[in-house]
Design a protein around this motif. Sequence first.
Motif, PDB file in Angstrom:
ATOM      1  N   ALA A  12       0.574  -1.213   0.008  1.00 14.69           N
ATOM      2  CA  ALA A  12       0.056  -0.272  -0.667  1.00 14.69           C
ATOM      3  C   ALA A  12       0.785   1.295   0.013  1.00 14.69           C
ATOM      4  CB  ALA A  12      -1.312   0.565   0.959  1.00 14.69           C
ATOM      5  N   VAL A  13       1.840   1.457   0.963  1.00 15.01           N
ATOM      6  CA  VAL A  13       2.646   2.749   0.320  1.00 15.01           C
ATOM      7  C   VAL A  13       3.523   2.873  -0.230  1.00 15.01           C
ATOM      8  CG1 VAL A  13       4.930   3.072   1.702  1.00 15.01           C
ATOM      9  CG2 VAL A  13       3.082   1.982   3.381  1.00 15.01           C
ATOM     10  N   VAL A  14       4.354   1.354  -0.943  1.00 18.72           N
ATOM     11  CA  VAL A  14       4.354   1.708  -2.935  1.00 18.72           C
ATOM     12  C   VAL A  14       3.457   2.245  -3.381  1.00 18.72           C
ATOM     13  CG1 VAL A  14       5.231  -0.048  -4.591  1.00 18.72           C
ATOM     14  CG2 VAL A  14       5.754  -0.743  -2.103  1.00 18.72           C
ATOM     15  N   LEU A  15       2.293   1.817  -3.328  1.00 12.34           N
ATOM     16  CA  LEU A  15       1.398   2.709  -4.694  1.00 12.34           C
ATOM     17  C   LEU A  15       1.378   4.366  -3.863  1.00 12.34           C
ATOM     18  CD1 LEU A  15      -0.298   1.695  -6.716  1.00 12.34           C
ATOM     19  CD2 LEU A  15      -2.581   2.099  -5.705  1.00 12.34           C
ATOM     20  N   LEU A  16       0.973   4.579  -2.749  1.00 11.05           N
ATOM     21  CA  LEU A  16       1.604   5.210  -2.413  1.00 11.05           C
ATOM     22  C   LEU A  16       2.699   6.405  -3.124  1.00 11.05           C
ATOM     23  CD1 LEU A  16      -0.676   5.186   1.410  1.00 11.05           C
ATOM     24  CD2 LEU A  16      -1.561   6.112  -1.128  1.00 11.05           C
ATOM     25  N   LEU A  17       3.511   5.685  -3.175  1.00 10.91           N
ATOM     26  CA  LEU A  17       4.958   6.453  -3.454  1.00 10.91           C
ATOM     27  C   LEU A  17       4.912   6.580  -5.015  1.00 10.91           C
ATOM     28  CD1 LEU A  17       7.448   4.570  -1.485  1.00 10.91           C
ATOM     29  CD2 LEU A  17       7.625   6.835  -0.937  1.00 10.91           C
ATOM     30  N   LEU A  18       4.200   6.207  -5.796  1.00  9.04           N
ATOM     31  CA  LEU A  18       4.291   6.108  -7.137  1.00  9.04           C
ATOM     32  C   LEU A  18       2.872   6.907  -7.616  1.00  9.04           C
ATOM     33  CD1 LEU A  18       4.894   2.128  -7.536  1.00  9.04           C
ATOM     34  CD2 LEU A  18       5.942   3.750  -7.490  1.00  9.04           C
ATOM     35  N   SER A  19       2.288   7.259  -6.807  1.00 10.98           N
ATOM     36  CA  SER A  19       0.745   7.965  -7.754  1.00 10.98           C
ATOM     37  C   SER A  19       0.640   9.270  -7.715  1.00 10.98           C
ATOM     38  CB  SER A  19      -0.671   6.630  -7.235  1.00 10.98           C
ATOM     39  OG  SER A  19      -0.478   5.610  -7.234  1.00 10.98           O
ATOM     40  N   GLY A  20       1.535   9.971  -6.534  1.00 10.52           N
ATOM     41  CA  GLY A  20       0.924  11.220  -6.978  1.00 10.52           C
ATOM     42  C   GLY A  20       2.202  12.624  -8.224  1.00 10.52           C
ATOM     43  N   CYS A  21       2.065  12.057  -9.321  1.00 10.75           N
ATOM     44  CA  CYS A  21       2.084  12.591  -9.575  1.00 10.75           C
ATOM     45  C   CYS A  21       0.358  12.947 -11.499  1.00 10.75           C
ATOM     46  CB  CYS A  21       3.266  12.264 -11.004  1.00 10.75           C
ATOM     47  SG  CYS A  21       4.872  11.918 -10.286  1.00 10.75           S
ATOM     48  N   GLY A  70      -2.624   7.537   6.463  1.00 11.71           N
ATOM     49  CA  GLY A  70      -1.961   7.038   5.571  1.00 11.71           C
ATOM     50  C   GLY A  70      -1.172   7.074   4.713  1.00 11.71           C
ATOM     51  N   SER A  71      -1.697   8.230   3.847  1.00 12.81           N
ATOM     52  CA  SER A  71      -0.982   9.256   2.535  1.00 12.81           C
ATOM     53  C   SER A  71      -0.027   9.295   2.878  1.00 12.81           C
ATOM     54  CB  SER A  71      -2.136  10.010   2.360  1.00 12.81           C
ATOM     55  OG  SER A  71      -2.342  11.227   2.849  1.00 12.81           O
ATOM     56  N   LEU A  72       0.857   9.076   1.489  1.00 17.65           N
ATOM     57  CA  LEU A  72       2.523   9.689   1.794  1.00 17.65           C
ATOM     58  C   LEU A  72       3.022  11.686   1.308  1.00 17.65           C
ATOM     59  CD1 LEU A  72       5.300   8.825   0.953  1.00 17.65           C
ATOM     60  CD2 LEU A  72       5.186   9.229  -1.239  1.00 17.65           C
ATOM     61  N   GLU A  73       3.319  11.692   2.588  1.00 12.11           N
ATOM     62  CA  GLU A  73       3.460  12.940   2.912  1.00 12.11           C
ATOM     63  C   GLU A  73       4.992  13.706   1.137  1.00 12.11           C
ATOM     64  OE1 GLU A  73       4.692  15.362   6.543  1.00 12.11           O
ATOM     65  OE2 GLU A  73       5.906  12.810   6.718  1.00 12.11           O
ATOM     66  N   VAL A  74       4.339  14.079   0.717  1.00 11.18           N
ATOM     67  CA  VAL A  74       5.119  14.444  -0.541  1.00 11.18           C
ATOM     68  C   VAL A  74       6.208  16.382  -0.064  1.00 11.18           C
ATOM     69  CG1 VAL A  74       3.241  13.461  -2.015  1.00 11.18           C
ATOM     70  CG2 VAL A  74       2.663  16.736  -1.356  1.00 11.18           C
ATOM     71  N   PRO A  75       6.803  16.325  -1.328  1.00  9.84           N
ATOM     72  CA  PRO A  75       7.971  17.344  -0.923  1.00  9.84           C
ATOM     73  C   PRO A  75       6.729  18.926  -0.909  1.00  9.84           C
ATOM     74  CG  PRO A  75       8.446  16.151  -2.391  1.00  9.84           C
ATOM     75  CD  PRO A  75       7.096  16.156  -1.865  1.00  9.84           C
ATOM     76  N   PRO A  76       6.770  20.103  -0.695  1.00  6.52           N
ATOM     77  CA  PRO A  76       6.342  21.123  -1.591  1.00  6.52           C
ATOM     78  C   PRO A  76       6.539  21.521  -2.622  1.00  6.52           C
ATOM     79  CG  PRO A  76       8.063  21.612  -0.432  1.00  6.52           C
ATOM     80  CD  PRO A  76       7.862  20.151   0.102  1.00  6.52           C
ATOM     81  N   THR A  77       5.273  22.161  -3.393  1.00 10.55           N
ATOM     82  CA  THR A  77       5.655  23.012  -4.222  1.00 10.55           C
ATOM     83  C   THR A  77       5.890  23.782  -5.156  1.00 10.55           C
ATOM     84  OG1 THR A  77       3.123  23.440  -4.427  1.00 10.55           O
ATOM     85  CG2 THR A  77       3.284  20.821  -4.892  1.00 10.55           C
ATOM     86  N   ARG A  78       6.656  24.543  -4.101  1.00 11.08           N
ATOM     87  CA  ARG A  78       7.249  25.549  -5.038  1.00 11.08           C
ATOM     88  C   ARG A  78       8.487  25.172  -6.182  1.00 11.08           C
ATOM     89  NH1 ARG A  78       9.931  24.615   0.293  1.00 11.08           N
ATOM     90  NH2 ARG A  78      12.438  24.232   0.240  1.00 11.08           N
ATOM     91  N   PRO A  79       8.710  26.225  -7.021  1.00  6.27           N
ATOM     92  CA  PRO A  79       9.091  26.123  -8.126  1.00  6.27           C
ATOM     93  C   PRO A  79      10.812  25.046  -7.999  1.00  6.27           C
ATOM     94  CG  PRO A  79       8.723  27.678  -8.182  1.00  6.27           C
ATOM     95  CD  PRO A  79       8.043  27.872  -6.564  1.00  6.27           C
ATOM     96  N   GLY A  80      10.898  24.087  -8.024  1.00 11.12           N
ATOM     97  CA  GLY A  80      12.148  23.068  -8.452  1.00 11.12           C
ATOM     98  C   GLY A  80      12.171  22.892  -6.621  1.00 11.12           C
ATOM     99  N   ALA A  81      11.155  21.928  -5.859  1.00 10.84           N
ATOM    100  CA  ALA A  81      10.512  21.574  -5.423  1.00 10.84           C
ATOM    101  C   ALA A  81      12.242  20.649  -4.821  1.00 10.84           C
ATOM    102  CB  ALA A  81       9.707  20.422  -5.407  1.00 10.84           C
TER     103      ALA A  81
END
Length: 225
Positions: free
Chosen positions: A17-26, A103-114
């Motif tokens: 489940a973690v693997v999928l969360l890592l891969l789905s955020g684009c 359970g969702s993945l924390e993602v980097p901020p979306t500032r330019p060149g995150a």
Amino acid sequence: MTDPTADRRRGRLVPAAVVLLLLSGCAGESPAQTADPSSSAVSAAPATTAPSPTAAPTPPAPEPSAAPESLPPVLPESAPVSVRIPAVGASSELLHLGLRPDGSLEVPPTRPGAPASWYTSSPTPGERGPAVLLGHVNATNGGPGVFGGLRSLAPGDTVEIAREDGSTAVFVVDRGEQYAKDAFPTRAVYGNTAGAELRLITCDGYDPATGLFDDNYVVYATLAA
């Protein structure tokens, strides 16, 4: 939920489940470049929200560990501070991101060149096992993101990761692979390894019809001897 770092310390596979969360955020914006999306210049849009959990295949059972005397040397545990990829002129501080309470993945901020991030339930870079770094390929200003040059990496290129103990873990690129997100090779990317390895992961396969990225691009690297 239980602490995901426990499995990392025991050298087990990352849960499916973690693997999928890592891969789905684009998803979202089109690539910054105007070239054919299948080319090495393609960028993936940054994730602005965490993906929702979705069913995923059950991960394979861990493989037996090799005898200690036959294992390659590794570095002691030390959290990463920054990453530098000389061949493509990329460098970034490294955020330490894990899972939110839902359970969702924390993602980097979306500032330019995150900045890129280290997934905290993977080994620290230089420890035995595959350390996982994730980064956006597009920036919110329309330019390339921190991992915009991953497709340009070639075998023999190096990835340098500064660590909190003052050491630098230097990895040598083995190869890069593009995978469909619905056919992602969990064991190959997240499975146990005899030595210290590195995975750099971003999105690929932009579909202008949907505004989504159907694939992931993964760079495999091994700790330099």
